[in-house]
Design an enzyme around this catalytic site. Structure first.
Site, PDB file in Angstrom:
ATOM      1  N   ALA A  15       0.795  -1.232   0.000  1.00  0.00           N
ATOM      2  CA  ALA A  15       0.000   0.000   0.000  1.00  0.00           C
ATOM      3  C   ALA A  15       0.828   1.283   0.000  1.00  0.00           C
ATOM      4  CB  ALA A  15      -0.928   0.000   1.214  1.00  0.00           C
ATOM      5  N   GLY A  18       2.505   2.638  -6.132  1.00  0.00           N
ATOM      6  CA  GLY A  18       1.754   2.095  -7.255  1.00  0.00           C
ATOM      7  C   GLY A  18       0.268   2.012  -7.021  1.00  0.00           C
ATOM      8  N   ILE A  19      -0.355   0.965  -7.590  1.00  0.00           N
ATOM      9  CA  ILE A  19      -1.808   0.854  -7.514  1.00  0.00           C
ATOM     10  C   ILE A  19      -2.276   0.533  -6.098  1.00  0.00           C
ATOM     11  CG2 ILE A  19      -2.030   0.240  -9.943  1.00  0.00           C
ATOM     12  CD1 ILE A  19      -2.546  -2.629  -9.123  1.00  0.00           C
ATOM     13  N   GLY A  20      -1.420  -0.068  -5.283  1.00  0.00           N
ATOM     14  CA  GLY A  20      -1.799  -0.321  -3.892  1.00  0.00           C
ATOM     15  C   GLY A  20      -1.976   0.980  -3.127  1.00  0.00           C
ATOM     16  N   TYR A 170       6.544 -15.209 -12.789  1.00  0.00           N
ATOM     17  CA  TYR A 170       5.573 -14.137 -12.546  1.00  0.00           C
ATOM     18  C   TYR A 170       4.206 -14.544 -13.110  1.00  0.00           C
ATOM     19  CZ  TYR A 170       3.169  -9.652 -12.803  1.00  0.00           C
ATOM     20  OH  TYR A 170       2.234  -8.641 -12.676  1.00  0.00           O
TER      21      TYR A 170
END
Length: 292
Positions: A15, A18-20, A170
């Site tokens: 968190a 990025g998107i977190g 990945y």
């Protein structure tokens, strides 16, 4: 720690960037009590301070330190969460990385991409399930990727000791995230646990730092492609949708992209293989998901 019964509690992994970070920020703006699960204490403290300025009076932003690749830290963090909060309404398993050309191993001896992207989140979700069950309507959101199309998993070698490839692993872990979501939804239904739902998603190809840990060619290619990629704000939209939109609470076991359900097309999605994956994952993390 006291939390108002009416206040929605959300935990977001990865968190601090990025998107977190965007997902957590938007949940703060929507009035959620946010717990930022992060590895770096200093970075987490800075993000917490930034978010606290967005929060309403009395709204909390807290930090829970944990390296998801280390299963002992996952156990400690989950225990600390249960003691402090008791209930959880939204769990966003967002943290994910791709590691480098050389195969690295975690504190438990597992390949690092597998440990960080899959084993840690699987164990964390298992340990937090009692808190999720105490919610009137809980949601588990697993950030996967269309990178699952690269996956060529081998059930006898989840740890990829044979022919290691960073991008292949990945892709494998992102497929495991999706299959975990599907099987968890099935098992929750089978147990009559209808008030806990789980969905996975593809955020799009996002310009974030996730590839930086891999170094070399991967980092160079990621940087080169950056102008063509989505911003973290754009990439977080489907996570936020599944965490907050009424539709996200009505579906379980789905895979979403651009806020729409998508089919998962991979030869490994056979239910028998999915159950085998679940059992092997339980063996690797050292515990049954629903507890013995």
């Amino acid at each position: 720690m006291n939390t108002l019964a009416s206040e929605q509690i959300a935990l977001v992994t990865g968190a601090t960037s990025g998107i977190g970070k965007v997902t957590a920020r938007e949940l703060v703006r929507r009035g959620y009590h946010i717990i930022l699960l992060a590895r770096d204490a200093a970075k987490a403290a800075r993000v917490r301070q930034e978010f606290q300025q967005l929060a309403a009076s009395g709204q909390r932003v807290d930090v829970l330190l944990c390296d998801l690749s280390d299963l002992s830290q996952v156990r400690r963090a989950a225990e600390e969460f249960i003691q402090r909060y008791h209930r959880l309404d939204v769990l966003v398993n967002n943290a994910g990385l791709i590691f480098g050309k050389q195969r690295e191993t975690s504190a438990d001896g597992y390949e690092m991409t597998l440990a960080t992207n899959y084993l840690g989140p699987f164990l964390l979700t298992s340990l937090l399930l009692p808190a999720l069950e105490r919610s009137e309507a809980a949601r588990i959101v697993n950030v996967a990727s269309d990178g699952y199309r690269l996956a060529k998993p081998k059930l006898h070698d989840l740890n990829q000791e044979e022919n290691y490839s960073a991008w292949r692993q990945y892709g494998n872990t992102k497929l495991y995230n999706i299959l975990f979501t599907q099987e968890l939804a099935r098992q929750l239904r089978a147990r009559g646990i209808s008030h806990v739902v789980t969905n996975s998603l593809h955020p799009g190809v996002v310009a974030s730092g996730f590839g930086s840990a891999s170094g070399g060619l991967t980092s160079w290619l990621t940087g080169l492609a950056a102008p063509l990629l989505l911003t973290p704000d754009e990439g977080a939209r489907t996570s936020i949708f599944l965490a907050t939109d009424p539709i996200g609470g009505q579906v379980s076991g789905g895979y979403f992209a651009k806020e729409q359900a998508q089919p998962v097309k991979h030869a490994f999605t056979d239910p028998a293989k999915t159950r085998q994956l679940w059992q092997e994952t339980e063996r690797l993390v050292g515990q049954e998901f629903f507890g013995a």
